[in-house]
Write an enzyme that holds these catalytic residues in place. Structure first.
Site, PDB file in Angstrom:
ATOM      1  N   ASP A 119       0.945  -1.200   0.059  1.00 25.36           N
ATOM      2  CA  ASP A 119       0.023   0.002   0.007  1.00 25.36           C
ATOM      3  C   ASP A 119       0.733   1.315   0.072  1.00 25.36           C
ATOM      4  OD1 ASP A 119       0.818   0.202   2.493  1.00 25.36           O
ATOM      5  OD2 ASP A 119      -0.772  -0.337   3.411  1.00 25.36           O
ATOM      6  N   LEU A 120       0.270   2.607   0.182  1.00 29.57           N
ATOM      7  CA  LEU A 120       0.970   3.756   0.034  1.00 29.57           C
ATOM      8  C   LEU A 120       1.845   3.749   1.302  1.00 29.57           C
ATOM      9  CD1 LEU A 120       1.094   6.416  -1.381  1.00 29.57           C
ATOM     10  CD2 LEU A 120      -0.618   7.236   0.280  1.00 29.57           C
TER      11      LEU A 120
END
Length: 132
Positions: free
Chosen positions: A14-15
């Site tokens: 994810d980010l």
């Protein structure tokens, strides 16, 4: 117990740079499929007979994050075999450190979604896996 190795790719993160939580479910799905294959259980042949496995219940614990490029071990162990279901215990670890754990109940169903008993040969293979 069956061991399946995998590497974390950028697309799995994810980010924040850690494995996105839902991807652990994909990882354990691969581990279960490979564990069944090693036991000689051909899911394509079962489907041709009108039977499929579906996840009925899953409990999961996230212990520590996996990150890009980590090499992970997915361990799968059959823990309970019932008439129409299987429970498997699965863990994901990195260098021996547990990152994720799940208990997954798999139901045997017909193609119309009705529960069906496990075929005798499938049940035998699963029970032998438990007994070692």
């Amino acid at each position: 117990m069956h061991e399946f190795k995998l590497r974390v790719y950028y697309e799995d993160t994810d980010l924040a740079g850690v494995v996105y939580y839902a991807n652990y479910l994909k990882f354990i799905e691969r581990g279960r499929s490979e564990a069944l294959r090693v036991l000689g259980i051909d899911q394509t042949a079962l489907k041709d007979q009108g039977l499929v496995f579906v996840v009925r219940r899953l409990t999961a614990d996230y212990h520590s994050p996996a990150r890009f490029d980590d090499e992970l071990d997915v361990l799968t162990e059959t823990s309970v075999v019932r008439g129409a279901s299987i429970t498997m215990t699965q863990t994901i670890s990195r260098d021996g450190m547990k990152l994720f754990a799940a208990d997954v109940q798999i139901a045997c169903m017909d193609l119309n979604g009705r529960p069906k008993r496990l075929p005798t040969d499938v049940r035998r293979s699963l029970v032998q896996a438990i007994e070692g």
